[in-house]
Enzyme design. Structure first.
Site, short mmCIF file in Angstrom:
data_model
loop_
_atom_site.label_atom_id
_atom_site.label_comp_id
_atom_site.label_asym_id
_atom_site.label_seq_id
_atom_site.Cartn_x
_atom_site.Cartn_y
_atom_site.Cartn_z
N SER A 12 0.80 -1.23 0.00
CA SER A 12 0.00 0.00 0.00
C SER A 12 0.83 1.27 0.00
CB SER A 12 -0.94 0.02 1.21
OG SER A 12 -1.85 -1.06 1.13
N SER A 13 2.03 1.24 0.57
CA SER A 13 2.81 2.46 0.70
C SER A 13 4.27 2.23 0.36
CB SER A 13 2.70 3.02 2.12
OG SER A 13 3.34 2.15 3.04
#
Length: 208
Positions: A12-13
């Protein structure tokens, strides 16, 4: 016949590592699959226009297998959009393999009549359940995050998330070199929405 797999990895990041998901390559090879390609990206599963995901779907050929660590690596979208995404993969003639989710595909192919109908229904139900759970988990994380932000604001501790200066500089450099939004997103490793937002902010700042 050669069994072909394409492996999709997502985090996600930027701070999250894809290292744990690399084991999917060895696992697929041990299962007798030829790895046609590995697609890695760092983007939210709650958006559909992920460059590597779209590239993988475009590359898919009939009979191939899409391998991901968990269903939420493929989608954290609301169920209708998630189902549409999965349908796109199936329409390419490919199958989806997620460790921990039993795939009845081979059994379905060998079955007939009522047995086939039941197995297809069970498979569809399990997939929808997994997709909905992935979305529910995403929404719960967002809710808890917002609660934490509100609490921090009350205590005067919240300063907002710092922009990723390196990423923003990379986007501005690529766009200034006349790379398209899609090309910039793919090279920079972010979503097209992020490219548009950063580029628009640069233009707005220049007009002030």
């Amino acid at each position: 016949m050669v069994k072909v797999a394409r492996i999709y990895m997502r985090a996600s990041s930027k701070s999250q590592s894809l290292e744990r998901q690399e084991r999917l390559i060895a696992d697929a090879r041990e299962a007798g699959y030829y790895i046609a390609a590995v697609y890695r990206e760092k983007a939210s599963g709650a958006i559909v226009d992920r460059p590597e995901l779209m590239r993988m779907i475009s590359d898919l050929q009939p009979g191939e297998l899409v391998v991901a660590e968990r269903i939420d690596r493929i989608s954290r979208l609301p169920l209708p959009q998630a189902q549409a995404l999965i349908d796109t993969i199936h329409e390419k003639g490919a199958k989806l393999a997620i460790p921990g989710i039993f795939d009845f595909s081979d059994l379905v192919a060998e079955s007939e009549g009522i047995t086939k109908i039941v197995l297809e229904s069970v498979q569809e139900m399990l997939l929808k359940l997994a997709l909905q759970m992935a979305r529910d988990d995403y929404e719960e994380r967002r809710r808890r995050q917002q609660e934490g932000i509100e609490l921090a604001k009350e205590k005067g501790l919240f300063t907002g998330r710092r922009p990723d200066k390196v990423l923003h500089d990379r986007i501005r450099t690529l766009r200034s070199a006349n790379f398209s939004i899609a090309e910039t997103a793919r090279i920079a490793g972010c979503s097209e929405a992020s490219v548009k937002r950063v580029w628009a902010a640069r233009v707005d700042k220049g007009n002030q």
